[in-house]
Write an enzyme that holds these catalytic residues in place. Structure first.
Site, PDB file in Angstrom:
ATOM      1  N   SER A  59       0.822  -1.216   0.000  1.00  0.00           N
ATOM      2  CA  SER A  59       0.000   0.000   0.000  1.00  0.00           C
ATOM      3  C   SER A  59       0.854   1.263   0.000  1.00  0.00           C
ATOM      4  O   SER A  59       2.012   1.264   0.413  1.00  0.00           O
ATOM      5  CB  SER A  59      -0.907   0.021   1.232  1.00  0.00           C
ATOM      6  OG  SER A  59      -1.646  -1.164   1.330  1.00  0.00           O
TER       7      SER A  59
HETATM    8  N1  SAH Z   1      -0.887  -5.165   3.949  1.00  0.00           N
HETATM    9  C1  SAH Z   1      -0.187  -5.390   2.702  1.00  0.00           C
HETATM   10  C2  SAH Z   1      -1.036  -4.992   1.500  1.00  0.00           C
HETATM   11  C3  SAH Z   1      -1.235  -6.195   0.675  1.00  0.00           C
HETATM   12  S1  SAH Z   1      -2.349  -6.098  -0.681  1.00  0.00           S
HETATM   13  C4  SAH Z   1       1.169  -4.720   2.695  1.00  0.00           C
HETATM   14  O1  SAH Z   1       1.484  -3.964   3.625  1.00  0.00           O
HETATM   15  O2  SAH Z   1       1.954  -4.991   1.775  1.00  0.00           O
HETATM   16  C5  SAH Z   1      -3.630  -7.187  -0.105  1.00  0.00           C
HETATM   17  C6  SAH Z   1      -3.242  -8.613   0.164  1.00  0.00           C
HETATM   18  O3  SAH Z   1      -4.416  -9.294   0.587  1.00  0.00           O
HETATM   19  C7  SAH Z   1      -2.712  -9.396  -1.056  1.00  0.00           C
HETATM   20  O4  SAH Z   1      -1.458  -9.920  -0.762  1.00  0.00           O
HETATM   21  C8  SAH Z   1      -3.756 -10.489  -1.260  1.00  0.00           C
HETATM   22  O5  SAH Z   1      -3.211 -11.715  -1.700  1.00  0.00           O
HETATM   23  C9  SAH Z   1      -4.338 -10.629   0.139  1.00  0.00           C
HETATM   24  N2  SAH Z   1      -5.660 -11.249   0.219  1.00  0.00           N
HETATM   25  C10 SAH Z   1      -6.718 -11.101  -0.624  1.00  0.00           C
HETATM   26  N3  SAH Z   1      -7.775 -11.825  -0.199  1.00  0.00           N
HETATM   27  C11 SAH Z   1      -7.372 -12.459   0.953  1.00  0.00           C
HETATM   28  C12 SAH Z   1      -8.014 -13.341   1.871  1.00  0.00           C
HETATM   29  N4  SAH Z   1      -9.273 -13.745   1.713  1.00  0.00           N
HETATM   30  N5  SAH Z   1      -7.301 -13.789   2.936  1.00  0.00           N
HETATM   31  C13 SAH Z   1      -6.023 -13.395   3.132  1.00  0.00           C
HETATM   32  N6  SAH Z   1      -5.363 -12.549   2.295  1.00  0.00           N
HETATM   33  C14 SAH Z   1      -6.032 -12.072   1.216  1.00  0.00           C
END
Ligand code: SAH
Length: 212
Positions: A59
């Site tokens: 993000s």
């Molecule tokens: N907090 C992260 C942002 C990641 S983007 C950071 O600081 O980098 C969102 C993430 O959510 C992705 O890696 C995606 O694979 C994950 N995601 C999507 N659906 C999900 C679910 N149902 N359970 C766990 N993770 C999920």
């Protein structure tokens, strides 16, 4: 010692209204370049989201700071994050709470984040590969829950795993261009809802069709 670029980013966040000194300190202490591919390290402290592979992204620092402030975390809190991704948001939160539990559905991303936590000697993060929309029943209840992927509705199980007076911060929206960060506060008999900020997140992908 934070780099020149990191300090520049911190002053940009202050100008954008991030005032919480504990959150700014935590963002100052976590090296964002360790959570991205080395080929992108020149952009580590630009105030933008960056790709982390598998169609996912780390993000934007402003959004990480904003959600962290909104979550109102204290040192005695147990916090659940859904969407580990790079692990950056988890590492920032881990400096502010007692224990951070984080769930990622893409095994390769979850494992890489786990290795980064080890390399940085962060010892209060528990990782899990799985569907975060199901929460983490063995670790529940949580003082705080943060979801870093967008859905139409808050996954109902997550609200159940929140303590009374608990707070959940998450992006919700009917379509990708209509997402906002919401803060849900659990009270005795209801959930108090605040709409905070327009954002654009990758989707929460869940076997649970209540959310998407
Ligand atoms: N907090 C992260 C942002 C990641 S983007 C950071 O600081 O980098 C969102 C993430 O959510 C992705 O890696 C995606 O694979 C994950 N995601 C999507 N659906 C999900 C679910 N149902 N359970 C766990 N993770 C999920």
């Amino acid at each position: 010692m934070a780099s020149f670029r990191q300090r520049l980013l911190l002053s940009e966040l202050r100008q954008q209204g991030i005032r919480d000194p504990a959150v700014l300190d935590a963002m100052n202490a976590v090296p964002r370049e360790r959570f991205i591919d080395p080929s992108l390290s020149g952009q580590a402290y630009s105030n933008t989201a960056l790709p982390i592979g598998h169609g996912q992204s780390i993000s934007q620092p402003f959004v990480v700071a904003f959600m962290t402030v909104a979550l109102q975390v204290t040192k005695d809190h147990k916090v659940l994050e859904i969407g580990t991704g790079s692990g950056y948001q988890a590492a920032v939160l881990a400096r502010l709470c007692k224990m951070l539990c984080t769930i990622e559905r893409i095994a390769e991303l979850g494992r890489l984040a786990e290795q980064t936590f080890k390399d940085l000697k962060i010892s209060n993060i528990k990782t899990r590969i799985g569907d975060g929309a199901e929460g983490w029943p063995e670790e529940a209840p949580f003082d705080r829950i943060i979801v870093t992927a967008a859905s139409k509705l808050a996954p109902p199980v997550l609200a159940e795993q929140l303590k009374p007076d608990g707070v959940m911060v998450l992006p919700l929206g009917k379509s990708p261009d209509q997402q906002h960060i919401y803060r849900l506060t659990k009270t005795d008999d209801t959930i108090f809802t605040e709409k905070l900020l327009a954002v654009r997140f990758v989707p929460l992908i869940s076997g649970n069709n209540h959310t998407n």
